[in-house]
Design an enzyme around this catalytic site. Structure first.
Site, PDB file in Angstrom:
ATOM      1  N   ASP A 181       0.797  -1.229   0.000  1.00  0.00           N
ATOM      2  CA  ASP A 181       0.000   0.000   0.000  1.00  0.00           C
ATOM      3  C   ASP A 181       0.828   1.276   0.000  1.00  0.00           C
ATOM      4  OD1 ASP A 181      -2.488  -1.292  -0.069  1.00  0.00           O
ATOM      5  OD2 ASP A 181      -2.252  -1.831   2.032  1.00  0.00           O
ATOM      6  N   HIS A 216     -10.019  -2.644  -1.277  1.00  0.00           N
ATOM      7  CA  HIS A 216      -9.119  -2.173  -2.321  1.00  0.00           C
ATOM      8  C   HIS A 216      -9.521  -2.790  -3.666  1.00  0.00           C
ATOM      9  CE1 HIS A 216      -5.855  -1.598   0.940  1.00  0.00           C
ATOM     10  NE2 HIS A 216      -6.065  -0.403   0.424  1.00  0.00           N
ATOM     11  N   CYS A 258      -0.825  -7.800  -0.843  1.00  0.00           N
ATOM     12  CA  CYS A 258      -0.533  -6.732   0.129  1.00  0.00           C
ATOM     13  C   CYS A 258       0.815  -6.892   0.796  1.00  0.00           C
ATOM     14  CB  CYS A 258      -1.584  -6.718   1.234  1.00  0.00           C
ATOM     15  SG  CYS A 258      -3.217  -7.153   0.699  1.00  0.00           S
TER      16      CYS A 258
HETATM   17  C1  CIR Z   1      -5.686  -2.267   6.193  1.00  0.00           C
HETATM   18  O1  CIR Z   1      -6.888  -2.232   6.471  1.00  0.00           O
HETATM   19  O2  CIR Z   1      -5.085  -1.295   5.721  1.00  0.00           O
HETATM   20  C2  CIR Z   1      -4.922  -3.538   6.457  1.00  0.00           C
HETATM   21  N1  CIR Z   1      -5.456  -4.175   7.620  1.00  0.00           N
HETATM   22  C3  CIR Z   1      -5.001  -4.462   5.261  1.00  0.00           C
HETATM   23  C4  CIR Z   1      -4.335  -3.907   4.040  1.00  0.00           C
HETATM   24  C5  CIR Z   1      -4.439  -4.821   2.882  1.00  0.00           C
HETATM   25  N2  CIR Z   1      -3.692  -4.328   1.776  1.00  0.00           N
HETATM   26  C6  CIR Z   1      -3.989  -4.538   0.519  1.00  0.00           C
HETATM   27  O3  CIR Z   1      -5.033  -5.092   0.205  1.00  0.00           O
HETATM   28  N3  CIR Z   1      -3.158  -4.064  -0.396  1.00  0.00           N
END
Ligand code: CIR
Length: 253
Positions: free
Chosen positions: A66, A161, A248
């Site tokens: 991210d 996402h 992620c």
């Molecule tokens: C969030 O809510 O930001 C984290 N718990 C999970 C992020 C997942 N990232 C992604 O799908 N690229």
């Protein structure tokens, strides 16, 4: 083909990560073991893996995808939309200096998270979500255009996402789930439709001619195999508890 991958070790604070999953808190030791397995699988795909130290002040920092979008021509450091995640990008930027001289940045009031970005050739689809806003997209598209790439938006209804519900597997093959199954934008692809009972498995990654699939989703595994891919299962159940998955957990470039 990818040559490099960046990951970050989960910290003990992982158990305080953001979640909507209702699956309970992740077990830290199991998460570490699964992270080891993820790294080993990537190494077996022929990439060099750079492993960053955990960052305890950021419970979600293991989800490095991210914080940046990486291309052959530039690195774009994001401004995460989740307040508790703003700042994760600082050490990622440091780590990327070894690989990039062309570094660009998304700044407030723009927000963008890498999970909302799906690359298909030289085009980037960007999800407008609770994490990625119009201003973030406008900045991102401007940067990409400067480097001869294009970008377009996809409005998200329910998914966290864009890549929660889509995975591009190269060769025009696209995994689609939930709200994207009937989406006009994606009908031009050879779509592999994720069964409703296996929604989480839409978050797969193509890595150097193999597809990594989360463990425990047999219908998805069979469908991707049938499309001609070498499928490798990876257990990421502890990260699923925080809405995170295979894509992620790494930056691939
Ligand atoms: C969030 O809510 O930001 C984290 N718990 C999970 C992020 C997942 N990232 C992604 O799908 N690229």
């Amino acid at each position: 083909m990818f040559k490099h991958v960046i990951v970050r070790r989960p910290g003990r604070s992982l158990i305080e990560g953001i979640t909507s999953a209702n699956l309970g808190k992740p077990d830290y030791n199991r998460a570490l073991q699964q992270h080891d397995g993820y790294i080993d699988t990537l190494k077996n795909r022929g990439v060099k893996v750079k492993i960053l130290e955990a960052e305890e002040q950021f419970p979600d920092a293991v989800f490095v995808e991210d914080t940046a979008v990486l291309t052959e021509r530039c690195a774009i450091i994001t401004n995460p939309g989740a307040l508790s995640r703003q700042g994760e990008e600082i050490t990622i930027k440091e780590a990327l200096k070894e690989f990039y001289t062309n570094m660009e940045t998304i700044t407030a009031p723009g927000t963008l998270e890498g999970g909302d970005v799906m690359r298909v050739g030289d085009h980037f689809y960007v999800g407008l979500s609770d994490r990625t806003n119009e201003d973030g997209f406008r900045q991102f598209a401007g940067i990409l255009n400067k480097y001869r790439y294009t970008a377009s938006t996809v409005k998200l209804e329910k998914f966290l996402h864009l890549k929660t519900g889509l995975a591009y597997l190269e060769n025009n093959n696209l995994l689609v789930a939930g709200e994207f199954v009937e989406h006009e934008e994606f009908k031009k692809f050879k779509r592999i439709i994720i069964d409703e009972t296996e929604g989480y498995a839409a978050n797969c990654i193509w890595v150097n001619d193999a597809v990594l699939v989360p463990m425990g989703y047999p219908k998805t595994r069979a469908a991707i195999s049938k499309a001609g891919y070498n499928v490798i299962e990876v257990d990421v159940s502890e990260f699923r508890k925080l809405d995170g998955g295979l894509s992620c957990l790494s930056l691939r470039f």
